[in-house]
Design an enzyme around this catalytic site. Structure first.
Site, PDB file in Angstrom:
ATOM      1  N   LYS A   1      -6.136   3.493   1.976  1.00 41.37           N
ATOM      2  CA  LYS A   1      -5.023   2.936   2.763  1.00 41.37           C
ATOM      3  C   LYS A   1      -4.015   4.035   3.115  1.00 41.37           C
ATOM      4  O   LYS A   1      -4.020   5.102   2.491  1.00 41.37           O
ATOM      5  CB  LYS A   1      -4.342   1.836   1.942  1.00 41.37           C
ATOM      6  CG  LYS A   1      -3.780   2.333   0.621  1.00 41.37           C
ATOM      7  CD  LYS A   1      -3.631   1.210  -0.393  1.00 41.37           C
ATOM      8  CE  LYS A   1      -2.993   1.701  -1.666  1.00 41.37           C
ATOM      9  NZ  LYS A   1      -3.051   0.709  -2.738  1.00 41.37           N
TER      10      LYS A   1
ATOM     11  N   ARG B   1       2.544 -10.423  -6.561  1.00 42.54           N
ATOM     12  CA  ARG B   1       2.584  -9.800  -5.237  1.00 42.54           C
ATOM     13  C   ARG B   1       1.620 -10.492  -4.287  1.00 42.54           C
ATOM     14  O   ARG B   1       1.971 -10.762  -3.140  1.00 42.54           O
ATOM     15  CB  ARG B   1       2.230  -8.309  -5.378  1.00 42.54           C
ATOM     16  CG  ARG B   1       2.236  -7.539  -4.100  1.00 42.54           C
ATOM     17  CD  ARG B   1       2.042  -6.042  -4.309  1.00 42.54           C
ATOM     18  NE  ARG B   1       0.670  -5.658  -4.596  1.00 42.54           N
ATOM     19  CZ  ARG B   1       0.209  -4.415  -4.485  1.00 42.54           C
ATOM     20  NH1 ARG B   1       1.011  -3.435  -4.084  1.00 42.54           N
ATOM     21  NH2 ARG B   1      -1.041  -4.134  -4.778  1.00 42.54           N
TER      22      ARG B   1
ATOM     23  N   MET C   1      15.915  19.781   7.458  1.00 41.44           N
ATOM     24  CA  MET C   1      14.802  19.175   8.205  1.00 41.44           C
ATOM     25  C   MET C   1      13.703  20.188   8.521  1.00 41.44           C
ATOM     26  O   MET C   1      12.518  19.873   8.472  1.00 41.44           O
ATOM     27  CB  MET C   1      15.310  18.542   9.509  1.00 41.44           C
ATOM     28  CG  MET C   1      14.253  17.705  10.217  1.00 41.44           C
ATOM     29  SD  MET C   1      14.775  17.105  11.824  1.00 41.44           S
ATOM     30  CE  MET C   1      16.052  15.946  11.388  1.00 41.44           C
TER      31      MET C   1
ATOM     32  N   TYR D   1      23.337  23.077   3.765  1.00 45.17           N
ATOM     33  CA  TYR D   1      24.277  21.969   3.993  1.00 45.17           C
ATOM     34  C   TYR D   1      25.017  21.601   2.716  1.00 45.17           C
ATOM     35  O   TYR D   1      24.434  21.559   1.637  1.00 45.17           O
ATOM     36  CB  TYR D   1      23.524  20.732   4.476  1.00 45.17           C
ATOM     37  CG  TYR D   1      22.982  20.866   5.876  1.00 45.17           C
ATOM     38  CD1 TYR D   1      23.818  21.159   6.944  1.00 45.17           C
ATOM     39  CD2 TYR D   1      21.626  20.678   6.118  1.00 45.17           C
ATOM     40  CE1 TYR D   1      23.310  21.266   8.233  1.00 45.17           C
ATOM     41  CE2 TYR D   1      21.106  20.777   7.396  1.00 45.17           C
ATOM     42  CZ  TYR D   1      21.955  21.073   8.452  1.00 45.17           C
ATOM     43  OH  TYR D   1      21.436  21.182   9.720  1.00 45.17           O
TER      44      TYR D   1
HETATM   45  C1  LIG Z   1      -3.369   0.960  -3.983  1.00 49.04           C
HETATM   46  C2  LIG Z   1      -4.246   0.092  -4.797  1.00 49.04           C
HETATM   47  C3  LIG Z   1      -5.118   0.633  -5.755  1.00 49.04           C
HETATM   48  C4  LIG Z   1      -5.125   2.096  -6.119  1.00 49.04           C
HETATM   49  O1  LIG Z   1      -4.080   2.402  -6.998  1.00 49.04           O
HETATM   50  P1  LIG Z   1      -3.849   3.896  -7.524  1.00 49.04           P
HETATM   51  O2  LIG Z   1      -2.732   3.755  -8.467  1.00 49.04           O
HETATM   52  O3  LIG Z   1      -3.499   4.714  -6.336  1.00 49.04           O
HETATM   53  O4  LIG Z   1      -5.116   4.336  -8.161  1.00 49.04           O
HETATM   54  C5  LIG Z   1      -6.002  -0.230  -6.382  1.00 49.04           C
HETATM   55  N1  LIG Z   1      -5.995  -1.552  -6.115  1.00 49.04           N
HETATM   56  C6  LIG Z   1      -5.153  -2.110  -5.233  1.00 49.04           C
HETATM   57  C7  LIG Z   1      -5.201  -3.582  -4.987  1.00 49.04           C
HETATM   58  C8  LIG Z   1      -4.245  -1.313  -4.551  1.00 49.04           C
HETATM   59  O5  LIG Z   1      -3.400  -1.876  -3.679  1.00 49.04           O
END
Ligand SMILES: *Cc1c(COP(=O)(O)O)cnc(C)c1O
Length: 356
Positions: free
Chosen positions: A32, A124, A296, A244
């Site tokens: 992702k 969630r 930046m 800055y």
């Molecule tokens: C992002 C995610 C993972 C991976 O988690 P990591 O901590 O990056 O290994 C696994 N399962 C779900 C459902 C996730 O959203």
């Protein structure tokens, strides 16, 4: 030569093998957010080397991107989809994560595999473990391909992972789906408990070199290298300030080098504000401190004690010689997680790939 990010695809493969070896199961690599900022195309091509069970994404668009890249393996979308997104998911042969009887029925009308998402304490997504009987009938008439849950604190030794595991086992038993594929473990869970008795594990951050648990049996190799050239040099007299807000004041005659890299290139702006350790860079294998705020486009470092010339390459993240600056170290110094450091590297910096 501007700031550049090099992604070591061989390290991604070795990190994936380490996860597969340690868990003893197949992988559902999480790709992702553009493979945690590393670039999903080259990453999924490289991960073919480990024969993953499938891939995990967050959105339908990310799944469609994998199909456009030619991925034919299962692609699970882990964020809940609204009903009007289901036709696009079906058209791209994606596998949604469903957690309500209504969603299961809506997907059943379209057909295709799906996965049952069980909430065991993350609050969630998915059906809550204590409510799982509400989907038993729907799941019996349209059997899921798999059932999974997600841990909220797998990196901690606080018993919550075991409690979530128990809730998950109860939920699977209540569903009565014998022989079903199950998966629970993220990177931290694989690191901490090793062998999995489930069909697959879902590592993300470990693949990209971002998770290390002190004292653990497996360490990821660094994957991302952020490097930039020295673009300017000056000598500051005692009392001169840098950057800055004039947060750094030279106490001695200080040679200051300016790097052509800033927060627009993916280096966190708040580095140094949450502790001095980690607010350093590597030049020819030596650690040098950042002075003043990250801006930046430019970062200033103290090169008083080393040879330094215009055009020298400085490593802000990654290995140089015997030393390595990890995304975890940089994140800690900036008060953010290694996940945010990686995802933030989707930036202006020119990205390239290495495979050996
Ligand atoms: C992002 C995610 C993972 C991976 O988690 P990591 O901590 O990056 O290994 C696994 N399962 C779900 C459902 C996730 O959203």
């Amino acid at each position: 030569m501007p700031a550049r990010i090099e992604v070591d695809l061989s390290a991604v493969i070795r990190n994936a093998r380490a996860m597969a070896d340690r868990s003893g199961t197949r992988l559902i690599p999480m790709v992702k957010a553009d493979a945690y900022g590393m670039g999903v195309g080259p990453v999924v091509r490289a991960l073919e080397a480990v024969g993953p069970w499938g891939f995990g994404v967050a959105t339908v668009a990310e799944g469609e991107e994998l199909r456009a890249l030619g991925v034919r393996r299962p692609v699970i979308v882990f964020t809940p989809l609204l009903e009007d997104e289901l036709p696009a998911a079906s058209a791209a042969r994606l596998t949604p994560s469903l957690g309500s009887a209504a969603a299961i029925r809506a997907w059943g009308a379209l057909g295709g595999p799906w996965q049952l998402s069980v909430d065991t304490g993350m609050s969630r997504a998915g059906v809550q473990w204590r409510e799982v009987s509400a989907v038993r009938e729907a799941a019996a008439s349209s059997r899921p391909e798999g059932v999974f849950t997600h841990f909220h604190s797998a990196e901690l030794d606080d018993g919550t992972m075991q409690e979530q595991d128990r809730r998950f086992e109860d939920a699977v038993a209540t569903l009565g789906l014998s022989g079903i594929m199950t998966h629970t473990d993220n990177s931290a869970a694989v690191i901490r408990r090793g062998r999995s008795n489930r069909a697959a594990v879902r590592p993300g951050i470990f693949l990209y070199g971002g998770q290390s648990i002190p004292g653990s049996a497996v360490e990821p190799e660094p994957v991302a290298y952020l490097r930039a050239p020295v673009a300017d040099l000056r000598t500051c007299e005692p009392g001169d300030t840098v950057s800055y807000g004039a947060k750094f004041t030279a106490l001695r005659r200080t040679r200051v080098a300016t790097l052509a890299c800033g927060y627009a290139d993916g280096y966190p702006r708040n580095v140094g504000l949450h502790g001095r350790s980690g607010s350093s860079v590597l030049l020819r294998g030596r650690r040098l401190p950042i002075v003043g705020r990250v801006t930046m486009d430019m970062i200033m470092i103290d090169v008083t004690d080393v040879e330094c010339a215009l055009g020298d390459t400085v490593t802000l993240i990654g290995r140089d010689g015997d030393d390595v600056i990890t995304v975890g170290e940089v994140g800690a110094s900036a008060g953010i997680s290694p996940y945010e450091v990686l995802v933030g590297m989707n930036s202006r910096a020119v990205r390239s790939y290495r495979e050996d």
